[in-house]
Design a protein around this motif. Structure first.
Motif, PDB file in Angstrom:
ATOM      1  N   SER A  34     -16.500   0.083  -8.947  1.00  0.00           N
ATOM      2  CA  SER A  34     -16.227   1.116  -7.945  1.00  0.00           C
ATOM      3  C   SER A  34     -15.052   0.777  -7.037  1.00  0.00           C
ATOM      4  CB  SER A  34     -17.481   1.336  -7.074  1.00  0.00           C
ATOM      5  OG  SER A  34     -18.558   1.774  -7.877  1.00  0.00           O
ATOM      6  N   PRO A  37     -10.900  -0.387  -9.258  1.00  0.00           N
ATOM      7  CA  PRO A  37      -9.973   0.634  -9.769  1.00  0.00           C
ATOM      8  C   PRO A  37      -9.237   1.410  -8.675  1.00  0.00           C
ATOM      9  CG  PRO A  37     -12.149   0.821 -10.800  1.00  0.00           C
ATOM     10  CD  PRO A  37     -12.294  -0.108  -9.648  1.00  0.00           C
ATOM     11  N   VAL A  38      -9.779   1.447  -7.471  1.00  0.00           N
ATOM     12  CA  VAL A  38      -9.173   2.331  -6.458  1.00  0.00           C
ATOM     13  C   VAL A  38      -8.545   1.593  -5.272  1.00  0.00           C
ATOM     14  CG1 VAL A  38     -10.797   4.205  -6.997  1.00  0.00           C
ATOM     15  CG2 VAL A  38     -11.355   2.616  -5.148  1.00  0.00           C
ATOM     16  N   ILE A  39      -8.815   0.296  -5.145  1.00  0.00           N
ATOM     17  CA  ILE A  39      -8.539  -0.351  -3.863  1.00  0.00           C
ATOM     18  C   ILE A  39      -7.038  -0.488  -3.562  1.00  0.00           C
ATOM     19  CG2 ILE A  39      -8.616  -2.788  -4.584  1.00  0.00           C
ATOM     20  CD1 ILE A  39     -10.316  -1.219  -1.477  1.00  0.00           C
ATOM     21  N   ASN A  40      -6.221  -0.643  -4.591  1.00  0.00           N
ATOM     22  CA  ASN A  40      -4.777  -0.761  -4.323  1.00  0.00           C
ATOM     23  C   ASN A  40      -4.231   0.481  -3.623  1.00  0.00           C
ATOM     24  OD1 ASN A  40      -4.210  -3.345  -5.183  1.00  0.00           O
ATOM     25  ND2 ASN A  40      -3.720  -2.727  -7.290  1.00  0.00           N
ATOM     26  N   ARG A  41      -4.783   1.651  -4.000  1.00  0.00           N
ATOM     27  CA  ARG A  41      -4.300   2.888  -3.380  1.00  0.00           C
ATOM     28  C   ARG A  41      -4.637   2.898  -1.892  1.00  0.00           C
ATOM     29  NH1 ARG A  41      -6.413   5.522  -7.875  1.00  0.00           N
ATOM     30  NH2 ARG A  41      -7.959   6.693  -6.681  1.00  0.00           N
ATOM     31  N   TYR A  42      -5.849   2.449  -1.540  1.00  0.00           N
ATOM     32  CA  TYR A  42      -6.223   2.392  -0.125  1.00  0.00           C
ATOM     33  C   TYR A  42      -5.370   1.364   0.610  1.00  0.00           C
ATOM     34  CZ  TYR A  42     -10.235   5.337  -1.029  1.00  0.00           C
ATOM     35  OH  TYR A  42     -11.026   6.395  -1.358  1.00  0.00           O
ATOM     36  N   PRO A  49     -11.968   2.961   2.467  1.00  0.00           N
ATOM     37  CA  PRO A  49     -12.696   3.821   1.517  1.00  0.00           C
ATOM     38  C   PRO A  49     -14.099   4.174   2.016  1.00  0.00           C
ATOM     39  CG  PRO A  49     -12.772   1.547   0.751  1.00  0.00           C
ATOM     40  CD  PRO A  49     -11.955   1.554   2.019  1.00  0.00           C
ATOM     41  N   GLU A 353       0.069  -3.750  -8.991  1.00  0.00           N
ATOM     42  CA  GLU A 353      -0.703  -3.339 -10.168  1.00  0.00           C
ATOM     43  C   GLU A 353      -1.245  -4.530 -10.959  1.00  0.00           C
ATOM     44  OE1 GLU A 353       2.262  -2.522 -13.783  1.00  0.00           O
ATOM     45  OE2 GLU A 353       2.899  -1.456 -11.984  1.00  0.00           O
TER      46      GLU A 353
END
Ligand code: FAD
Length: 391
Positions: A34, A37-42, A49, A353
């Protein structure tokens, strides 16, 4: 993600009870599926998040080292390993948890009256209410023990708080912020639980950090903030009590440092197996293996030190200098390790990335918060020589 078991080189997880190991695996799954996959964007957007909080709350990991008051319990070793497991994927989420469950809940657990613990801890353990911890000020960081300028003035059944705080994690959205202030009556540092929305309490988000960008740090203005006597932590009579909280949480930061280093190492190890130069995987080059083994040695030594500290904590035998040594040692080793990991990835190491650059940046904040290396070194130095060298 690489297999996490690889970096638990001396099988420290086997020290946990079966229930603890299961919890650790659930935390690992949450972080890898969970968060990862998303933490770099935050991180890039400097956002937190919030939508991941219900799932995180469902793990039951806030208050693992406390007994009662709705806390899950489980002990110091499990608490530390969970901090490590969270930091292994993201140091910001580990910091969020450390501030909430360590600094804020710990202040109430160690310094609150029975009634205060009953009132505040259960919803915090369920993560329905989030906590923050306001000690540092714009002009007072390392010297907080003597130099706090935020004041508390008694006025009948109330206290009036005035001053400024800086760097306060979670404070932009926290429900309860522990504010440490100097009592104008007796000159001692005391703790106050200030609830979100209290008039005169203004948190402002700090921007453009180069580390832990997911953590919402705030500058706080306290302008005639009124809190009832019932919101003063009844067991906090001087900075000595604040230090007891830091003793607890510095051990947690040492575990965070192990996790941050371990995350970078695991990514580097996987990369070394995939990346080829001169016609073969770079994992087969002696100098690359040297980097990998140095990283693993740092992680293993740090984790073993933390595990022993957890046993001392569990036995009630951990003192300030034990936590201080662990915090200083593990963060130095972390900083070296994430640097090696970045080096191993070559130019790719600076791209978010590839999952190593964020650890490198975040390590800088972990290295300095909850007592810099110098301050924790001075705590140990005082303990072993009997001479205080702070000033
Ligand atoms: P300073 O105290 O100004 O130190 C500057 C340098 O001088 C350092 O290298 C230090 O080691 C050195 N130094 C200072 N005194 C001595 C001495 N006597 N001998 C030798 N060297 C010395 N605080 C909170 O209260 N709540 C939070 O939630 C919180 N979250 C944070 C999150 C982040 C990302 C960061 C970066 C900080 C956070 N802090 C928080 C503040 C943190 O605890 C302080 O940054 C830390 O204690 C150091 O204080 P300072 O930054 O003011 O540095």
């Amino acid at each position: 993600m690489p297999d996490a078991a690889d970096a638990d080189f001396y099988a420290l997880e086997s020290l946990l009870e079966p229930g603890g190991r299961e919890l650790l695996l659930r935390v690992r799954e949450f972080m890898e599926k969970s968060v990862q996959p998303v933490i770099n964007r935050y991180w890039t957007r400097e956002e937190f998040p919030h939508e991941l909080l219900p799932e995180m709350a469902g793990l039951g990991i806030a208050g693992l080292s406390y007994q009662g008051y709705g806390c899950p319990g489980g002990g110091s070793l499990l608490d530390g390993m969970v901090a490590m497991e969270v930091a292994r994927v993201d140091a910001s989420m580990a910091t969020f948890l450390g501030v909430h469950a360590g600094l804020a809940m710990g202040s109430i657990y160690l310094c609150g009256s029975e009634e205060q613990k009953q009132r505040w801890l259960p919803p915090m353990a369920r993560m329905e209410k989030i906590g923050a911890f306001g000690l540092t000020e714009p002009d007072v960081g390392s010297g907080a023990a003597r130099g706090l300028t935020t004041t508390a003035r008694r006025d009948g059944d109330e206290w009036v708080l005035d001053g400024q705080k800086k760097w306060i994690g979670n404070a932009t959205f926290a429900d309860y912020v522990i504010i440490w202030a100097r009592d104008l009556g007796d000159g001692q540092v005391k703790g106050f639980v200030v609830e979100k929305g209290t008039p005169g309490f203004t948190p402002t988000k700090m921007r453009d950090k180069i580390a832990l960008r997911v953590v919402q740090n705030a500058h706080i203005s306290l302008d005639g903030v009124r809190v009832p006597e019932s919101s003063r932590l009844q067991g906090a009579d001087s900075f000595r009590d604040t230090a007891a909280v830091l003793r607890l949480t510095r051990a947690g930061v040492a575990w965070q440092a192990v996790g941050c280093a371990r995350g970078a190492y695991e990514q580097a190890l996987a990369y070394a197996g995939q990346r080829s130069q001169f016609g073969r995987p770079i994992a087969g080059f002696q100098l690359v293996q040297d980097l990998l083994v140095r990283m693993l040695a740092n992680i293993t030594a740090s984790a073993c030190l933390c595990a022993r500290l957890a046993q001392l904590q569990q036995d009630g035998a951990a003192e300030d200098h034990h936590s201080a040594l662990a915090k200083a040692f593990c963060t130095v080793r972390m900083r070296e390790t994430v640097g090696y990991a970045r080096e191993l990835l070559g130019g790719n190491g600076i791209l978010l990335e590839n999952q190593v650059g964020r650890f490198v940046a975040d390590a800088e904040a972990i290295y300095s918060y909850e007592g810099t290396r110098e301050i924790n070194t001075l705590i140990v130095g005082r303990a072993i020589t009997g001479a205080s060298a702070f000033v």
